[in-house]
Design a protein around this motif. Structure first.
Motif, PDB file in Angstrom:
ATOM      1  N   LEU A 415      -0.635  -7.814  -2.634  1.00  0.00           N
ATOM      2  CA  LEU A 415      -1.941  -7.584  -3.235  1.00  0.00           C
ATOM      3  C   LEU A 415      -2.599  -6.353  -2.619  1.00  0.00           C
ATOM      4  N   ARG A 416      -2.458  -6.192  -1.321  1.00  0.00           N
ATOM      5  CA  ARG A 416      -3.059  -5.045  -0.647  1.00  0.00           C
ATOM      6  C   ARG A 416      -2.452  -3.736  -1.151  1.00  0.00           C
ATOM      7  N   GLU A 417      -1.153  -3.733  -1.386  1.00  0.00           N
ATOM      8  CA  GLU A 417      -0.494  -2.527  -1.864  1.00  0.00           C
ATOM      9  C   GLU A 417      -0.975  -2.170  -3.273  1.00  0.00           C
ATOM     10  N   ILE A 418      -1.133  -3.186  -4.125  1.00  0.00           N
ATOM     11  CA  ILE A 418      -1.649  -2.929  -5.477  1.00  0.00           C
ATOM     12  C   ILE A 418      -3.058  -2.369  -5.410  1.00  0.00           C
ATOM     13  N   CYS A 419      -3.874  -2.904  -4.510  1.00  0.00           N
ATOM     14  CA  CYS A 419      -5.240  -2.392  -4.349  1.00  0.00           C
ATOM     15  C   CYS A 419      -5.217  -0.936  -3.881  1.00  0.00           C
ATOM     16  N   MET A 449      -7.063  -6.648 -11.427  1.00  0.00           N
ATOM     17  CA  MET A 449      -6.718  -7.828 -12.215  1.00  0.00           C
ATOM     18  C   MET A 449      -5.805  -7.463 -13.382  1.00  0.00           C
ATOM     19  N   ARG A 450      -6.049  -6.292 -13.974  1.00  0.00           N
ATOM     20  CA  ARG A 450      -5.157  -5.854 -15.060  1.00  0.00           C
ATOM     21  C   ARG A 450      -3.775  -5.515 -14.526  1.00  0.00           C
ATOM     22  N   GLU A 451      -3.753  -4.881 -13.371  1.00  0.00           N
ATOM     23  CA  GLU A 451      -2.477  -4.487 -12.767  1.00  0.00           C
ATOM     24  C   GLU A 451      -1.633  -5.707 -12.410  1.00  0.00           C
ATOM     25  N   THR A 452      -2.290  -6.773 -11.984  1.00  0.00           N
ATOM     26  CA  THR A 452      -1.565  -7.984 -11.586  1.00  0.00           C
ATOM     27  C   THR A 452      -1.442  -8.984 -12.729  1.00  0.00           C
ATOM     28  N   ARG A 453      -1.943  -8.607 -13.920  1.00  0.00           N
ATOM     29  CA  ARG A 453      -1.946  -9.490 -15.089  1.00  0.00           C
ATOM     30  C   ARG A 453      -2.627 -10.834 -14.791  1.00  0.00           C
ATOM     31  N   GLY A 454      -3.700 -10.727 -14.008  1.00  0.00           N
ATOM     32  CA  GLY A 454      -4.508 -11.897 -13.722  1.00  0.00           C
ATOM     33  C   GLY A 454      -3.948 -12.804 -12.647  1.00  0.00           C
ATOM     34  N   ARG A 455      -2.835 -12.436 -12.028  1.00  0.00           N
ATOM     35  CA  ARG A 455      -2.211 -13.335 -11.039  1.00  0.00           C
ATOM     36  C   ARG A 455      -2.934 -13.300  -9.699  1.00  0.00           C
ATOM     37  N   ALA A 456      -3.714 -12.261  -9.461  1.00  0.00           N
ATOM     38  CA  ALA A 456      -4.449 -12.175  -8.196  1.00  0.00           C
ATOM     39  C   ALA A 456      -5.695 -13.043  -8.249  1.00  0.00           C
ATOM     40  N   GLU A 457      -6.034 -13.605  -7.106  1.00  0.00           N
ATOM     41  CA  GLU A 457      -7.299 -14.308  -7.004  1.00  0.00           C
ATOM     42  C   GLU A 457      -8.413 -13.273  -6.860  1.00  0.00           C
ATOM     43  N   PRO A 458      -9.433 -13.310  -7.737  1.00  0.00           N
ATOM     44  CA  PRO A 458     -10.488 -12.288  -7.683  1.00  0.00           C
ATOM     45  C   PRO A 458     -11.132 -12.147  -6.308  1.00  0.00           C
ATOM     46  N   ALA A 460      -9.846 -12.789  -3.338  1.00  0.00           N
ATOM     47  CA  ALA A 460      -8.912 -12.140  -2.405  1.00  0.00           C
ATOM     48  C   ALA A 460      -8.785 -10.661  -2.727  1.00  0.00           C
ATOM     49  N   ALA A 461      -8.711 -10.303  -4.006  1.00  0.00           N
ATOM     50  CA  ALA A 461      -8.600  -8.899  -4.393  1.00  0.00           C
ATOM     51  C   ALA A 461      -9.842  -8.119  -3.963  1.00  0.00           C
ATOM     52  N   ARG A 462     -10.996  -8.730  -4.104  1.00  0.00           N
ATOM     53  CA  ARG A 462     -12.237  -8.067  -3.705  1.00  0.00           C
ATOM     54  C   ARG A 462     -12.245  -7.777  -2.206  1.00  0.00           C
ATOM     55  N   GLN A 463     -11.810  -8.758  -1.422  1.00  0.00           N
ATOM     56  CA  GLN A 463     -11.769  -8.555   0.025  1.00  0.00           C
ATOM     57  C   GLN A 463     -10.815  -7.434   0.421  1.00  0.00           C
ATOM     58  N   GLN A 464      -9.662  -7.368  -0.246  1.00  0.00           N
ATOM     59  CA  GLN A 464      -8.699  -6.308   0.060  1.00  0.00           C
ATOM     60  C   GLN A 464      -9.276  -4.937  -0.307  1.00  0.00           C
ATOM     61  N   LEU A 465      -9.941  -4.838  -1.455  1.00  0.00           N
ATOM     62  CA  LEU A 465     -10.561  -3.572  -1.847  1.00  0.00           C
ATOM     63  C   LEU A 465     -11.609  -3.127  -0.834  1.00  0.00           C
ATOM     64  N   LEU A 466     -12.464  -4.063  -0.423  1.00  0.00           N
ATOM     65  CA  LEU A 466     -13.510  -3.727   0.545  1.00  0.00           C
ATOM     66  C   LEU A 466     -12.907  -3.275   1.884  1.00  0.00           C
ATOM     67  N   SER A 467     -11.838  -3.968   2.299  1.00  0.00           N
ATOM     68  CA  SER A 467     -11.176  -3.594   3.552  1.00  0.00           C
ATOM     69  C   SER A 467     -10.632  -2.177   3.489  1.00  0.00           C
ATOM     70  N   LEU A 468      -9.968  -1.853   2.383  1.00  0.00           N
ATOM     71  CA  LEU A 468      -9.407  -0.514   2.227  1.00  0.00           C
ATOM     72  C   LEU A 468     -10.489   0.544   2.105  1.00  0.00           C
ATOM     73  N   LEU A 469     -11.572   0.250   1.436  1.00  0.00           N
ATOM     74  CA  LEU A 469     -12.683   1.206   1.310  1.00  0.00           C
ATOM     75  C   LEU A 469     -13.326   1.469   2.661  1.00  0.00           C
ATOM     76  N   ARG A 470     -13.412   0.429   3.514  1.00  0.00           N
ATOM     77  CA  ARG A 470     -13.970   0.646   4.874  1.00  0.00           C
ATOM     78  C   ARG A 470     -13.042   1.449   5.745  1.00  0.00           C
ATOM     79  N   GLU A 471     -11.719   1.283   5.547  1.00  0.00           N
ATOM     80  CA  GLU A 471     -10.753   2.017   6.345  1.00  0.00           C
ATOM     81  C   GLU A 471     -10.794   3.507   6.053  1.00  0.00           C
ATOM     82  N   ASN A 472     -11.168   3.868   4.816  1.00  0.00           N
ATOM     83  CA  ASN A 472     -11.180   5.274   4.407  1.00  0.00           C
ATOM     84  C   ASN A 472     -12.555   5.671   3.895  1.00  0.00           C
ATOM     85  N   PRO A 473     -13.525   5.736   4.782  1.00  0.00           N
ATOM     86  CA  PRO A 473     -14.903   6.010   4.359  1.00  0.00           C
ATOM     87  C   PRO A 473     -15.044   7.424   3.752  1.00  0.00           C
TER      88      PRO A 473
END
Length: 473
Positions: A415-419, A449-458, A460-473
């Motif tokens: 999931l993190r890689e897709i994000c 969600m489109r990339e995972t065809r809805g298989r990701a938990e929203p 969990a996906a949100r948390q991964q996005l936020l983590s990656l956005l904080r890593e690369n301010p």
């Protein structure tokens, strides 16, 4: 000077008997005018009433549910007044010896509103104003009612609304009434008075007749409170009278002077014997009493882990609560079923009647199966929600809309890689979020969600996005 509001409610509950209180005419709602009446309910000379014993049983059941004292002996009385919808020129009701005394109803805030009395009585007919004329339909005359009289112990319009809605919930749960306010199965007369804060004396009261909408009742009480306060502050006196609610402008208007008990010339009904309730009948009624809404609500919180709000919404309708118990039984996460019921299932049901007659296209067993796939096979809640919508459209089971790919869940690393890919591809949305545009995050989440065809938990996906956005301010 500051004033406080005091209300008491006289709630009229139409009982769910097949026939009327004193004759065999149908007690059901509606029908062509004046087609469900006979010499007894029309009060024709020589016609004699015969008491409906099931109505007595429903009165006993209601008294027990409200912790009232069911009286071993009670009597019917005549209440004499002349009005076009009362064909006999008197109403058969109870007065000096009602069937129940005392008891109380708990509000959402935990306070118990004390009940003064519960009495059996017959309904009047219905007045219809049409084409400048007044018509009378006697189909409702003689329908059995319970009048449940509270003490003046309600201190806001919101408490009055809560009281009425909880009474509706209670009579439905114990099966004595359908509780349909829109059909007049529950309506109430609201007694309103004001007094200086800190005073223990009750002020002169007015009575607002025949309220059968909680929203209108709140408006009527608040208006009447303001009106009485203005009268007192101007040096006047509140007139003790009966008023009606004017829906068009949210006010109340005078109907007539308020009668006292002496005006009705009550006396024992000579054509009916006393009502006896034996100790054996009382114990049988107590044993047959179903689980009450407050008890069921507490059990849903402790047994299923629901919030008080979720539990309260579910137990408001007995069929909904029964459905939930069947669908949630044995699940590790019953709150998922509660959220589906209160979300996509409820959204398709407009109005109180649809929920009272709860019969969704998806059976409780089908909903249980879908929730089980989320718990046991890693089906994402997002995919499950999409499947549920299709189930509600068609009535078909969930497996009709699921493929094996839907069960191929994503681990955290995948999931993190897709994000990461989504952020790289949509760098503008990522930049917008970093500049404080919160909506950009929703766009990124939708892309995941489109990339995972809805298989990701929203979540969990949100948390991964936020983590990656904080890593690369």
């Amino acid at each position: 000077m500051e004033y406080e509001l005091i209300c008491g409610l006289e709630t009229h509950v139409e009982l769910a008997t097949a026939s009327k209180l004193f004759c065999g005419c149908a007690a059901s709602f509606g029908g062509e005018p004046n087609t469900r009446c006979c010499p007894v309910c029309l009060g024709l000379p020589g016609a004699l009433p015969r008491l409906n014993r099931r109505a007595v049983g429903y009165a006993v059941r209601t008294g027990l549910a409200l912790n009232a004292r069911v009286m071993p002996v009670s009597r019917m009385a005549r209440k004499n007044y002349t009005y076009p919808d009362l064909p006999k020129a008197y109403q058969i009701t109870q007065y000096a010896e009602p069937i129940c005394r005392g008891g109380g109803l708990r509000l959402f805030n935990g306070r118990v509103v004390p009940i003064e009395r519960i009495q059996i009585e017959e309904d009047a007919g219905k007045l219809i104003r049409r084409d400048g004329k007044l018509w009378v339909d006697y189909n409702r005359a003689g329908v059995p009612l319970l009048e449940i009289v509270s003490l003046p112990a309600i201190y806001s319009a919101e408490e009055a609304r809560d009281y009425l809605e909880r009474m509706q919930q209670l009579v439905r749960a114990i099966g004595v009434s359908d509780g349909r306010m829109q059909e007049g199965s529950i309506r109430c007369d609201v007694n309103v008075s004001v007094r200086p804060k800190g005073s223990t004396e009750l002020g002169a009261r007015t009575e607002i007749k025949n309220m059968n909408s909680p929203a209108f009742m709140v408006r009527a009480i608040n208006y009447e409170y303001r009106r009485q306060v203005e009268v007192l502050r101007a040096g006047g006196a509140v007139v003790r009278e009966t008023r009606r609610y004017v829906e068009q402008n949210g006010t109340t208007a005078p109907m007539r002077g308020k009668e006292a008990a002496d005006d009705y010339r009550f006396f024992p009904e000579p054509d009916l014997p006393p009502i006896f309730v034996t100790a054996e009948e009382l114990e049988a009624a107590r044993a047959a009493l179903p689980e009450l809404p407050d008890d069921r609500c507490r059990r849903f919180v402790t047994q299923f882990g629901l919030t008080e709000e979720e539990a309260g919404l579910l137990v408001r309708y007995r069929r909904v609560a029964d459905y939930f118990e069947e669908a949630a039984g044995g699940l590790k996460n019953p709150s998922l079923v509660a959220r589906w019921l209160l979300g996509p299932v409820y959204s398709r049901m407009s109005g109180d009647a649809a929920r009272e007659n709860f019969a969704p296209a998806v059976s409780a067993a089908q909903l249980h199966e879908l929730a089980g796939l989320v718990e046991g096979r890693g089906l994402s809640t997002h995919v499950a929600r999409q499947a549920l919508e299709k189930m509600l459209d068609t009535g078909e089971p969930c497996r009709r809309f699921l493929t094996e790919q839907d069960f191929a869940g994503l681990d955290s690393a995948a999931l993190r890689e897709i994000c990461r890919v989504v952020l790289a591809r949509d760098s503008r949305a990522a930049a917008d979020y970093r500049q404080g545009k919160e909506r950009a995050l929703q766009a990124l989440l939708g892309a995941v969600m489109r990339e995972t065809r809805g298989r990701a938990e929203p979540a969990a996906a949100r948390q991964q996005l936020l983590s990656l956005l904080r890593e690369n301010p």
